[in-house]
Enzyme design. Sequence first.
Site, PDB file in Angstrom:
ATOM      1  N   GLU A   1       6.185  33.074   4.496  1.00 30.36           N
ATOM      2  CA  GLU A   1       6.736  31.787   4.952  1.00 30.36           C
ATOM      3  C   GLU A   1       7.857  31.362   4.015  1.00 30.36           C
ATOM      4  OE1 GLU A   1       3.710  28.826   5.504  1.00 30.36           O
ATOM      5  OE2 GLU A   1       2.563  30.058   6.889  1.00 30.36           O
TER       6      GLU A   1
ATOM      7  N   HIS B   1       3.603  26.144  10.542  1.00 30.94           N
ATOM      8  CA  HIS B   1       2.699  25.571   9.538  1.00 30.94           C
ATOM      9  C   HIS B   1       2.590  24.049   9.708  1.00 30.94           C
ATOM     10  CE1 HIS B   1       0.864  26.597   5.379  1.00 30.94           C
ATOM     11  NE2 HIS B   1       0.220  25.590   5.918  1.00 30.94           N
TER      12      HIS B   1
END
Length: 533
Positions: A263, A281
């Site tokens: 990420e 997320h």
Amino acid sequence: MAPRVLVSDKLSPTAVQIFKDRGVEVDYLPDIGKDKEKLAEIIGEYDGLAIRSATKVTAKLIEAATNLKVVGRAGIGVDNVDIPAASRRGIIVMNTPFGNSITTAEHAVSLMFAVARQIPEANASTHAGKWEKNRFMGVEITGKTLGVVGCGNIGSIVATRGVGLKMHVIAFDPFLSEKRAVELGIEKVELDELLARADFITLHTPLTDKTRNLINAKSIARMKDGVRIINCARGGLIVEKDLIDALKSGKVAGAGIDVFETEPATENPLFGMENVVCTPHLGAATSEAQENVALQVAEQMSDYLIKGAVTNAINMPSITAEEAPRLKPFIKLAEVLGAFVGQVTDDAIKEVEILFDGQVATMNTRALVSAALAGLIRPQVADVNMVSAPIMAKERGVILSEIKRDKSGVFDGYIKLTVKTATKTRAIAGTCFSDGKPRFIQIKGINLEAEVGEHMLYTTNQDAPGIIGLLGTVLGKSDVNIANFQLGRNRAGGDAIALLYLDAPIPEDVLAELRSNPKIDSAKPLHFDINGG
């Protein structure tokens, strides 16, 4: 001097104000967390560091953080913090596991619905002016089996929502008790059984060495054909390549993925797959959750820096603000007992046994154990504290045991510390009186009652006339003043000890004179930090 905290990621202005209202100086630099060099340059000025996910608290940063006492993560995940490195440096790492629990649980349930009914794809198709009613054939969730992997704060909320949706909920969690499962209205099972029975599997476990790559080709092979998988926990729980293969083959009918192996995930083979719903997320991304975790971390860090209360620490036993005043004298007692044995023991420590008697057994004994270990290790490692001591003891292979029992003597409660080396066993016990000051009540099995002073002298000898006079004469002629003098023996003519509270450290030449006297078996100078921590 007021403690100083650096906020290195974006945090609510209300949280910043909480620090100020509690008497903590705070610098709000929300972009500095992305600048590793600059952060390392200034971190040494601060007692606390408040972060979200952007700041990476690496071993290198911790090395530069010479005054840092606490790292507070606004959120649940702490994989951006090197916890072993922080623990070795005695830095408490806190998170806020409850502030975003409902938000994350709701997102998992939302993804489950979205995957079951293919809502994102149907939405995009309809917006594009298509009317593909037959293409988007979904499945009901009512009556289906929901497998919850990890039934802690978030997992238990998801489980109760599943029960409310008339699903049959099964859960795997090594720490889930049968009683708690009954309270939640769910069935506790082993992981293999969950994989084999569940129609929907949702992950709510932290990322550890044991859980990393939990969902892989082997575990997917055990699942039902057409299973749907939801992950709002941590990306590393799933081997993405194996999931993609299973989605392509149809073994897995769909997946709702909020977290990824890497990420930010701007590119990923999962993107664009028809049977996959991806979000960036968003598990904790509600205004309520963001505010809650920010306020919580500010309150927790302030309580620790100002009051000594420890809440939601990853590497330290919790101490509530309410119990801190009652516990504090006994933490000091445990530390002093450890320090006594640590100063009179030269050999490597093999075993440590800590006995909690009476009222002390009802207290937060995990904190007391940490304090005793810190005192025990400090004579060899000066910068050890309650956070790093258990790590150091474990690294050194020390066998630790803890015993609790009801009141067994004249004292309402006491602590007894027994330490074994390859050649000797040493034991000491102490208690706290109403004044909150620690007292020694037994050494080497010999009863006495001695106040703890900053500078002390401990001697052992055979019980015989003249010892009091000898100690008084030798110290007196060198102008060493005795504030308190306690004696004890196990029997007439047997082993005897003396513990002297001195106004100043005993000079080396005076110590040498005592040690050279045939009446004295041993003489050890002791130092206790009676005003600290």
